[in-house]
Scaffold this motif. Structure first.
Motif, PDB file in Angstrom:
ATOM      1  N   TYR A 172       0.821  -1.211   0.000  1.00 20.79           N
ATOM      2  CA  TYR A 172       0.000   0.000   0.000  1.00 20.79           C
ATOM      3  C   TYR A 172       0.862   1.271   0.000  1.00 20.79           C
ATOM      4  N   ASP A 173       2.130   1.099  -0.365  1.00 15.73           N
ATOM      5  CA  ASP A 173       3.079   2.210  -0.434  1.00 15.73           C
ATOM      6  C   ASP A 173       3.745   2.188  -1.796  1.00 15.73           C
ATOM      7  N   GLN A 174       3.019   2.640  -2.818  1.00 14.92           N
ATOM      8  CA  GLN A 174       3.512   2.533  -4.193  1.00 14.92           C
ATOM      9  C   GLN A 174       4.756   3.380  -4.443  1.00 14.92           C
ATOM     10  N   ASP A 175       4.846   4.554  -3.790  1.00 14.09           N
ATOM     11  CA  ASP A 175       5.983   5.427  -4.074  1.00 14.09           C
ATOM     12  C   ASP A 175       7.195   5.146  -3.190  1.00 14.09           C
ATOM     13  N   GLY A 176       7.056   4.193  -2.264  1.00  9.45           N
ATOM     14  CA  GLY A 176       8.198   3.757  -1.477  1.00  9.45           C
ATOM     15  C   GLY A 176       8.725   4.770  -0.488  1.00  9.45           C
ATOM     16  N   ASP A 177       7.851   5.690  -0.038  1.00  9.88           N
ATOM     17  CA  ASP A 177       8.326   6.703   0.900  1.00  9.88           C
ATOM     18  C   ASP A 177       8.135   6.295   2.358  1.00  9.88           C
ATOM     19  N   GLY A 178       7.679   5.077   2.586  1.00  2.23           N
ATOM     20  CA  GLY A 178       7.490   4.588   3.943  1.00  2.23           C
ATOM     21  C   GLY A 178       6.139   4.904   4.535  1.00  2.23           C
ATOM     22  N   ALA A 179       5.260   5.561   3.760  1.00  2.00           N
ATOM     23  CA  ALA A 179       3.913   5.907   4.230  1.00  2.00           C
ATOM     24  C   ALA A 179       2.878   5.270   3.320  1.00  2.00           C
ATOM     25  N   ASP A 180       1.950   4.510   3.904  1.00  3.56           N
ATOM     26  CA  ASP A 180       0.883   3.893   3.116  1.00  3.56           C
ATOM     27  C   ASP A 180      -0.115   4.933   2.633  1.00  3.56           C
ATOM     28  N   ALA A 181      -0.815   4.610   1.545  1.00  2.99           N
ATOM     29  CA  ALA A 181      -1.816   5.503   0.985  1.00  2.99           C
ATOM     30  C   ALA A 181      -2.959   5.727   1.969  1.00  2.99           C
ATOM     31  N   ILE A 182      -3.463   6.979   1.985  1.00  2.00           N
ATOM     32  CA  ILE A 182      -4.571   7.314   2.881  1.00  2.00           C
ATOM     33  C   ILE A 182      -5.773   6.419   2.636  1.00  2.00           C
ATOM     34  N   ALA A 183      -6.036   6.064   1.386  1.00  2.00           N
ATOM     35  CA  ALA A 183      -7.203   5.233   1.052  1.00  2.00           C
ATOM     36  C   ALA A 183      -7.129   3.848   1.680  1.00  2.00           C
TER      37      ALA A 183
END
Length: 301
Positions: free
Chosen positions: A31-42
């Motif tokens: 759930y972290d497509q951009d790999g920034d360590g934060a999952d998508a809000i959705a």
């Protein structure tokens, strides 16, 4: 292979995001497509744009037209007004139609690049458009926005952004407001008394970028561009003749023929340098002394 019972799951597989399956066996969150360590809000995370690794709740806001910190606002706190100025307007081209040749120019007054993505342009008649692609404006640089990107039709200029004239057009008495988020960064209103005419842009004097945009600080362009209308698109503005830019006591209106050189003005000493330093229209040479030895000695030949 992290799931040897499923032939579609292996380290060389392409990840399918948000299905809860680790297709490529990298062990990272699905759930972290951009790999920034934060999952998508959705999906219960804090990332409002899971395609941008710089965007997440608590992140730092950058001057890029994006909501980097996921608080629902764009570039908040970065602008107070005056960071980007409207410095030149061609509202009535002469050599091409208005439908192709209208444009205006903005200038970045800061020492950092500013991206105009998601900025809004508004006129007092309700015309408006939003800049929907990246338009980086270099530190102390210019950007040109107009109605037609084809230089073979628009008078010979290269635009940084093209908008639809159906959404935003300019007339004799009009205005331009430039905003981002809730901040109006600059605005300009003009009437028929302002210094423009058919085929001639009006320009803000470059020595007055920091002081505002009253009619007294603007003048008509004198430099041809493209196929022959007058203006300085994406270049430094002409010097307005009502001001003394070089501090020699003479403005262009006073007859200073080079208001960027304090040694050139009406009545200046004419040196033997091939320049018209006294602004009389003649590139004179200074006087040359010639010795007359015969006359000096009283001898005759």
């Amino acid at each position: 292979d992290c799931d040897d019972a499923d032939p579609t799951i292996l380290s060389t597989a392409t990840e399918t995001w948000y299905d809860g399956i680790d297709q490529d066996c990298d062990g990272a969150s699905d759930y972290d497509q951009d790999g920034d360590g934060a999952d998508a809000i959705a999906y219960g995370g804090i990332d409002c744009d899971d395609t941008d690794p710089t965007s997440a709740t608590g992140g730092a806001e950058e001057p890029n037209g994006l909501d980097d910190d996921c608080d629902g606002e764009i570039d908040e706190g970065l602008y107070t007004g005056g960071e980007v100025l409207i410095v030149e307007v061609l509202s009535n081209p002469a050599l091409v139609s208005d439908s192709y040749g209208e444009w205006f120019e903005v200038y970045n007054t800061t020492g950092v690049e500013i991206d105009l993505y998601n900025w809004v342009v508004l006129a007092d008649d309700g015309g408006t458009f939003t800049i929907t692609s990246s338009v980086p404006v270099a530190a102390y640089g210019y950007a040109l926005l107009g109605v037609d990107a084809d230089s073979s039709r628009n008078g010979g200029v290269t635009l940084d952004y093209a908008y639809s004239r159906a959404d935003f057009s300019m007339v004799d008495t009009d205005s331009i407001e430039l905003s981002v988020g809730s901040t109006v960064v600059d605005s300009l209103s003009w009437t028929t008394s302002w210094p423009y005419s058919a085929g001639v842009s009006m320009i803000l004097d470059s020595d007055h970028f920091a002081t505002g945009s009253t009619v007294d600080e603007w003048c008509a362009s004198t430099t041809p561009f493209g196929i022959g209308d007058l203006g300085t698109p994406t270049d430094e503005n002409d010097l307005c003749p009502q001001f003394d830019h070089d501090g020699d006591g003479y403005s262009g209106d006073d007859g200073d023929c080079d208001d960027d050189d304090a040694g050139v003005y009406p009545g200046a000493f004419e040196a033997d340098d091939g320049l018209d330093t006294d602004c009389d229209g003649v590139e004179e040479s200074g006087p040359t002394a010639v010795a007359d030895y015969a006359a000096a000695s009283g001898l005759t030949t």
